[in-house]
Design an enzyme around this catalytic site. Sequence first.
Site, PDB file in Angstrom:
ATOM      1  N   HIS A 125       6.863   4.971  -7.652  1.00 35.80           N
ATOM      2  CA  HIS A 125       8.254   4.777  -7.401  1.00 35.80           C
ATOM      3  C   HIS A 125       9.264   4.553  -8.472  1.00 35.80           C
ATOM      4  O   HIS A 125      10.647   4.222  -8.405  1.00 35.80           O
ATOM      5  CB  HIS A 125       8.408   3.209  -6.522  1.00 35.80           C
ATOM      6  CG  HIS A 125       7.800   3.154  -5.309  1.00 35.80           C
ATOM      7  ND1 HIS A 125       8.015   4.127  -4.151  1.00 35.80           N
ATOM      8  CD2 HIS A 125       6.749   2.437  -4.580  1.00 35.80           C
ATOM      9  CE1 HIS A 125       7.131   3.900  -3.221  1.00 35.80           C
ATOM     10  NE2 HIS A 125       6.578   2.843  -3.183  1.00 35.80           N
ATOM     11  N   ASP A 162      -0.063   8.519  -0.775  1.00 33.35           N
ATOM     12  CA  ASP A 162       0.157   7.400  -0.731  1.00 33.35           C
ATOM     13  C   ASP A 162       1.016   7.228   0.573  1.00 33.35           C
ATOM     14  O   ASP A 162       1.750   8.086   0.626  1.00 33.35           O
ATOM     15  CB  ASP A 162       0.863   6.732  -1.775  1.00 33.35           C
ATOM     16  CG  ASP A 162       1.223   5.161  -2.043  1.00 33.35           C
ATOM     17  OD1 ASP A 162       0.471   4.763  -2.862  1.00 33.35           O
ATOM     18  OD2 ASP A 162       2.022   4.865  -1.451  1.00 33.35           O
ATOM     19  N   HIS A 164       3.618   5.478   0.978  1.00 31.02           N
ATOM     20  CA  HIS A 164       5.060   5.447   0.553  1.00 31.02           C
ATOM     21  C   HIS A 164       5.681   6.664  -0.017  1.00 31.02           C
ATOM     22  O   HIS A 164       4.604   7.162  -0.556  1.00 31.02           O
ATOM     23  CB  HIS A 164       5.177   4.220  -0.236  1.00 31.02           C
ATOM     24  CG  HIS A 164       4.743   2.810   0.367  1.00 31.02           C
ATOM     25  ND1 HIS A 164       3.495   2.345   0.073  1.00 31.02           N
ATOM     26  CD2 HIS A 164       5.238   2.025   1.393  1.00 31.02           C
ATOM     27  CE1 HIS A 164       3.470   1.233   0.842  1.00 31.02           C
ATOM     28  NE2 HIS A 164       4.538   0.907   1.364  1.00 31.02           N
ATOM     29  N   ASP A 245      -3.195   3.455   0.883  1.00 32.19           N
ATOM     30  CA  ASP A 245      -2.275   2.332   1.705  1.00 32.19           C
ATOM     31  C   ASP A 245      -2.045   3.167   2.942  1.00 32.19           C
ATOM     32  O   ASP A 245      -1.461   2.513   3.938  1.00 32.19           O
ATOM     33  CB  ASP A 245      -1.070   1.756   1.083  1.00 32.19           C
ATOM     34  CG  ASP A 245      -0.344   2.838   0.212  1.00 32.19           C
ATOM     35  OD1 ASP A 245      -0.628   3.754   0.346  1.00 32.19           O
ATOM     36  OD2 ASP A 245       0.683   2.377  -0.361  1.00 32.19           O
TER      37      ASP A 245
HETATM   38 ZN    ZN Z   1       2.106   2.784  -1.519  1.00 30.94          ZN
END
Ligand code: ZN
Length: 307
Positions: A125, A162, A164, A245
């Site tokens: 991120h 991931d 996200h 995740d």
């Molecule tokens: Zn994540």
Amino acid sequence: MGVLLYTHDACLRHDTGPGHPERAARLEVVLAALEAPRFAGLDRRQAPAASLDQIALVHPRDWAERLLAAAPRAGYVALDADTVMSPASGEAALRAAGAVCAGVDAVIAGEGARAFCAVRPPGHHAGPRRAMGFCLFNNVAIAAAHALRAHGLMRVAIADFDVHHGNGTQAAFYAEARVLYGSSHQMPLYPGTGAASETGVGNIVNMPLDPGSGGTEFRAAWRHSFLPRLEAFHPELILVSAGFDAHRDDPLAALELDEDDFAWITAELVRVAEHSCAGRVVSTLEGGYDLDALAASTAAHVGALGA
Ligand SMILES: [Zn+2]
């Protein structure tokens, strides 16, 4: 050739405060899982600290220096609602980025076919001038830029599973045709980017998945969207943002993957790497917040890397 494992104690000492999901226990269970007898053949190495020159390939040097200086002498400093620094955070961030760069150097030197970096804080991120989402420096992006700069590679792929979207990685390479970035992620979900329409200079492949999607949808997305593109790209190196995740037990998201799905995508990436770049894959830990699921998923991933 074997599989290298990079980690460092500083990554355990990066303290995000009570109740934070991105906690040291995550790395503790990952390292414990990789102590199992089946992983006795891992080539275990200390992660070096990334140099500021390496960090500056993605993050402007003045910004990186200010971030490192922001670490407190005691207690915590919150950079945003969920990104926290403690006294060891600067060293942890440098070791995390340094691990992935060292993994790149080692596989290119032929010291191992593949590498896994058991590090935190995660990175995908973090944008060029922004720490966010538990991430300080963008470890995988720095390693990709290092592969281009230090090794003269012209085609580096990053696969990000991931749950996200890796908004920071996408931002770092949005106009960089030498890097092919593919990401599967739940949408809608933090950080909100990652629509299929975000394609960069034709080098970004986003695979948003509806909440509730499981292995069937996940595998179909990779099989139809990214893996053919990856094969056609003929990468000289494949980097992996290995977040776990998207596991069905994870508390931060609502995909329904299990360990077999992580082993599957890993094996597919290794297959392409064997075909195009002597099997060179360097993977780094991103998310994964249910400790049992994280440990089992990481073991499945590292096993599929060939350990
Ligand atoms: Zn994540």
